[in-house]
Design a protein around this motif. Structure first.
Motif, PDB file in Angstrom:
ATOM      1  N   VAL A  46     -22.455 -20.805  -9.663  1.00  0.00           N
ATOM      2  CA  VAL A  46     -21.073 -20.664  -9.168  1.00  0.00           C
ATOM      3  C   VAL A  46     -20.825 -19.233  -8.702  1.00  0.00           C
ATOM      4  O   VAL A  46     -20.229 -18.996  -7.635  1.00  0.00           O
ATOM      5  N   GLU A  47     -21.271 -18.266  -9.479  1.00  0.00           N
ATOM      6  CA  GLU A  47     -21.079 -16.853  -9.116  1.00  0.00           C
ATOM      7  C   GLU A  47     -21.801 -16.510  -7.815  1.00  0.00           C
ATOM      8  O   GLU A  47     -21.259 -15.783  -6.968  1.00  0.00           O
ATOM      9  N   GLU A  48     -23.009 -17.031  -7.656  1.00  0.00           N
ATOM     10  CA  GLU A  48     -23.780 -16.735  -6.443  1.00  0.00           C
ATOM     11  C   GLU A  48     -23.131 -17.358  -5.206  1.00  0.00           C
ATOM     12  O   GLU A  48     -23.116 -16.748  -4.130  1.00  0.00           O
ATOM     13  N   VAL A  49     -22.604 -18.573  -5.357  1.00  0.00           N
ATOM     14  CA  VAL A  49     -21.937 -19.218  -4.220  1.00  0.00           C
ATOM     15  C   VAL A  49     -20.719 -18.413  -3.793  1.00  0.00           C
ATOM     16  O   VAL A  49     -20.517 -18.152  -2.598  1.00  0.00           O
ATOM     17  N   GLU A  50     -19.914 -17.996  -4.752  1.00  0.00           N
ATOM     18  CA  GLU A  50     -18.710 -17.227  -4.408  1.00  0.00           C
ATOM     19  C   GLU A  50     -19.073 -15.895  -3.765  1.00  0.00           C
ATOM     20  O   GLU A  50     -18.494 -15.510  -2.743  1.00  0.00           O
ATOM     21  N   LYS A  51     -20.060 -15.214  -4.333  1.00  0.00           N
ATOM     22  CA  LYS A  51     -20.462 -13.918  -3.790  1.00  0.00           C
ATOM     23  C   LYS A  51     -21.062 -14.051  -2.394  1.00  0.00           C
ATOM     24  O   LYS A  51     -20.664 -13.340  -1.457  1.00  0.00           O
ATOM     25  N   ASN A  52     -22.003 -14.970  -2.223  1.00  0.00           N
ATOM     26  CA  ASN A  52     -22.730 -15.064  -0.959  1.00  0.00           C
ATOM     27  C   ASN A  52     -21.932 -15.740   0.149  1.00  0.00           C
ATOM     28  O   ASN A  52     -22.293 -15.645   1.321  1.00  0.00           O
ATOM     29  N   GLY A  54     -18.863 -14.880   0.528  1.00  0.00           N
ATOM     30  CA  GLY A  54     -17.790 -13.931   0.788  1.00  0.00           C
ATOM     31  C   GLY A  54     -16.451 -14.415   0.277  1.00  0.00           C
ATOM     32  O   GLY A  54     -15.396 -14.065   0.825  1.00  0.00           O
ATOM     33  N   GLY A  55     -16.469 -15.245  -0.773  1.00  0.00           N
ATOM     34  CA  GLY A  55     -15.246 -15.766  -1.350  1.00  0.00           C
ATOM     35  C   GLY A  55     -14.664 -16.958  -0.619  1.00  0.00           C
ATOM     36  O   GLY A  55     -13.599 -17.463  -0.983  1.00  0.00           O
ATOM     37  N   LYS A  56     -15.385 -17.459   0.376  1.00  0.00           N
ATOM     38  CA  LYS A  56     -14.881 -18.626   1.114  1.00  0.00           C
ATOM     39  C   LYS A  56     -14.908 -19.891   0.267  1.00  0.00           C
ATOM     40  O   LYS A  56     -14.120 -20.803   0.483  1.00  0.00           O
ATOM     41  N   LEU A  57     -15.849 -19.955  -0.682  1.00  0.00           N
ATOM     42  CA  LEU A  57     -15.924 -21.105  -1.579  1.00  0.00           C
ATOM     43  C   LEU A  57     -15.939 -20.617  -3.018  1.00  0.00           C
ATOM     44  O   LEU A  57     -16.806 -19.839  -3.411  1.00  0.00           O
ATOM     45  N   LYS A  58     -14.968 -21.069  -3.778  1.00  0.00           N
ATOM     46  CA  LYS A  58     -14.889 -20.753  -5.189  1.00  0.00           C
ATOM     47  C   LYS A  58     -14.907 -22.050  -5.991  1.00  0.00           C
ATOM     48  O   LYS A  58     -14.485 -23.098  -5.493  1.00  0.00           O
TER      49      LYS A  58
END
Length: 327
Positions: A46-52, A54-58
């Motif tokens: 989850v953290e990697e998705v949000e970071k990579n 650019g916050g478009k998917l949380k």
């Protein structure tokens, strides 16, 4: 001055709305608590998705069955109650035999053979999920399953009439073939089930035994390494397709990393949690030759029962899998 301010205010509001529209928030449900290695792996995903992205998917995580209980999660993803969920794949054998194949005792033993089963069955699993509006993101195995009991066990006859915790149809069938009485109990409910006498024995990993503090209600753990059931993180196809291509790529890249990392974490958990059981006073031992032979015979019976349900596809899988072992 007022004429300058009004257009500027409109621009700021418009930019704010665009940013809000660009951000997507998913709900993710899992039945396992925060101390579980599966949960810890998903947190990193989850953290990697949000970071990579650019916050478009949380993603908002709901752990420990706080939003949906384990049997409700798959349906919850299908209906859009949540967008992502972690399921125990073998719990859905009634829907399709290929969902439960990794739960057949002694079909595979250890991670190498568990990976071979996964690779061979994934196309069937992916196709079935697609028809249900779902797609797999990644899958991680549990450490090898062992037997827990409140007394020494030397053969399956020692389980005759014992109330045995089951968590899917296959573990219920295993209990029946050993002469035990199966009772379905979810992971989070294990300590209470033992405390109230609902069950007095179970088959599960050393990891689950550690998370539930099995030393409080059992005395013996037999490291039979019966099977490596897998958890699978699934996503709603509609939710995934609603993402832009770049964000989809971020999700899939993070999922691939989570799968690779999770298999390593599972292997490490098997070592550390087995040691933890012993440190906390449990008798940790290999099965007797008699017990192991009886369990393997039960496993072969269950393979034949599975083949009767799985048809030609199942026969092709078993042939291909056993050919790998012969090479």
């Amino acid at each position: 001055m007022k004429r300058l301010f009004i257009p500027l205010l409109g621009f700021v509001l418009s930019a704010g709305l665009s940013a809000a529209q660009a951000e997507t928030v998913w709900n993710l449900a899992t039945a396992y608590k925060d101390n579980n290695f599966h949960t810890q792996n998903i947190v990193r995903f989850v953290e990697e998705v949000e970071k990579n992205s650019g916050g478009k998917l949380k993603m908002t995580m709901h752990t420990g069955a706080s939003l949906l209980k384990m049997p409700e999660i798959k349906r919850g993803v299908q209906t859009g109650q949540v967008q992502v969920g972690e399921i125990l794949l073998s719990a859905y054998g009634k829907e399709d035999p290929f969902f439960e194949v990794d739960g057949i005792p002694f079909l595979s033993q250890g991670q190498m053979t568990a990976w071979e089963v996964y690779e061979l069955t994934l196309p069937f699993i992916r196709a079935k999920l697609k028809k249900q509006g779902l797609m797999p993101l990644f899958s991680v195995p549990w450490p090898g399953q062992g037997l827990y009991a409140q007394n020494p066990i030397s053969s399956t006859s020692d389980f005759e009439g014992v109330k045995f915790r089951a968590y899917n149809a296959l573990t219920a069938r295993l209990a029946e073939l050993m002469g035990a009485v199966p009772t379905t109990v979810q992971s989070a409910e294990v300590p209470q089930a033992f405390a109230t006498g609902v069950v007095s024995a179970m088959v599960t990993s050393a990891a689950t035994g550690t998370y539930t503090k099995a030393w409080d209600f059992t005395t013996h753990f037999y490291d039979v390494n019966a099977m490596n059931n897998k958890n699978m993180v699934i996503v709603s196809t509609d939710a995934f397709n609603a993402l832009d291509a770049d964000t989809q790529a971020v999700v899939m890249q993070a999922a691939a990393k989570a799968e690779a990392r999770g298999w390593i974490m599972s292997r490490e958990a098997q070592v550390t949690t087995t040691r933890t059981l012993a440190v906390n006073g449990m008798t940790v031992a290999p099965p007797s030759p008699e017990l192991l032979a009886e369990l393997k015979a039960i496993g072969e019976t269950m393979v034949q029962e599975w083949l009767a349900k799985a048809g030609d596809d199942g026969a092709q899988f078993i042939a291909a899998y056993r050919a790998l072992g012969a090479n």
